[in-house]
Design a protein around this motif. Structure first.
Motif, PDB file in Angstrom:
ATOM      1  N   ALA A   4      33.704  21.109  48.794  1.00  0.00           N
ATOM      2  CA  ALA A   4      32.739  22.128  49.202  1.00  0.00           C
ATOM      3  C   ALA A   4      31.368  21.471  49.317  1.00  0.00           C
ATOM      4  O   ALA A   4      30.877  20.883  48.362  1.00  0.00           O
ATOM      5  CB  ALA A   4      32.716  23.275  48.198  1.00  0.00           C
ATOM      6  N   CYS A   7      28.507  22.130  46.694  1.00  0.00           N
ATOM      7  CA  CYS A   7      28.949  22.198  45.294  1.00  0.00           C
ATOM      8  C   CYS A   7      28.540  20.947  44.509  1.00  0.00           C
ATOM      9  O   CYS A   7      28.932  19.835  44.852  1.00  0.00           O
ATOM     10  CB  CYS A   7      30.460  22.406  45.234  1.00  0.00           C
ATOM     11  N   CYS A  10      31.643  19.002  43.117  1.00  0.00           N
ATOM     12  CA  CYS A  10      32.330  18.247  44.173  1.00  0.00           C
ATOM     13  C   CYS A  10      31.591  16.937  44.423  1.00  0.00           C
ATOM     14  O   CYS A  10      32.207  15.882  44.596  1.00  0.00           O
ATOM     15  CB  CYS A  10      32.402  19.062  45.469  1.00  0.00           C
ATOM     16  N   HIS A  49      38.106  21.538  45.033  1.00  0.00           N
ATOM     17  CA  HIS A  49      37.182  22.639  44.758  1.00  0.00           C
ATOM     18  C   HIS A  49      37.952  23.923  44.499  1.00  0.00           C
ATOM     19  O   HIS A  49      38.487  24.542  45.428  1.00  0.00           O
ATOM     20  CB  HIS A  49      36.198  22.833  45.908  1.00  0.00           C
ATOM     21  N   HIS A 101      32.618  25.636  40.228  1.00  0.00           N
ATOM     22  CA  HIS A 101      33.698  24.671  40.446  1.00  0.00           C
ATOM     23  C   HIS A 101      34.379  24.576  39.091  1.00  0.00           C
ATOM     24  O   HIS A 101      33.724  24.218  38.097  1.00  0.00           O
ATOM     25  CB  HIS A 101      33.115  23.326  40.905  1.00  0.00           C
TER      26      HIS A 101
HETATM   27 ZN    ZN Z   1      33.298  21.978  44.079  1.00  0.00          ZN
END
Ligand code: ZN
Ligand code: 5GP
Length: 120
Positions: A4, A7, A10, A49, A101
């Motif tokens: 993502a 994020c 991530c 994610h 997340h």
């Molecule tokens: Zn993520």
């Protein structure tokens, strides 16, 4: 694969943001929490994610086993396996989840307080 763009975790998993990495393999990553709530405070996350435990399915069973078995290994590496530790994951508003997340907080290294309701 399951990345993502917006994020934080991530990006940490992909090495695009710095972290104190304690463990990584093809599927999961573990790094020190930036604001530790205990002597030892590690975050264990899937690379994929997944917003929170509310999004898990039966197919994620092996991933969860992988995360928990890795928590055992990290606890041994940090020498907290004999004294004990806690795994916590938050989902949604009332839990105070701040990063969307999926992550498991591995806490230990000192006596932990009770958990649940705050503010009496
Ligand atoms: Zn993520
Ligand atoms: P949550 O409240 O969502 O369950 O937990 C989020 C956790 O991520 C918090 O314990 C917070 O300290 C940690 N955290 C937030 N931003 C960063 C960061 O940029 N790096 C690291 N290592 N931890 C972070």
């Amino acid at each position: 694969m399951g990345f993502a763009e917006n994020c934080l975790f991530c990006k940490i998993a992909a090495g695009q943001l710095p972290s104190k990495m304690l463990y990584q393999d093809q599927d999961i990553v573990a790094f020190a929490d930036i604001h530790p709530q205990a002597q030892q405070h590690v975050l264990i996350i899937p690379r994929r994610h997944i917003p929170s435990m509310a999004d898990l399915t039966m197919e994620d069973g092996p991933l969860l086993a992988h995360i928990f078995v890795t928590a055992q290994k990290i606890a041994q590496d940090l020498h907290i396996d004999q004294t004990g530790y806690r795994m916590v994951t938050n989902a949604g508003l009332h839990s105070g989840q701040a990063v969307f997340h999926l992550h498991f907080h591995l806490l230990g290294g000192e006596q932990l307080g009770p958990f649940g309701r705050t503010g009496g």
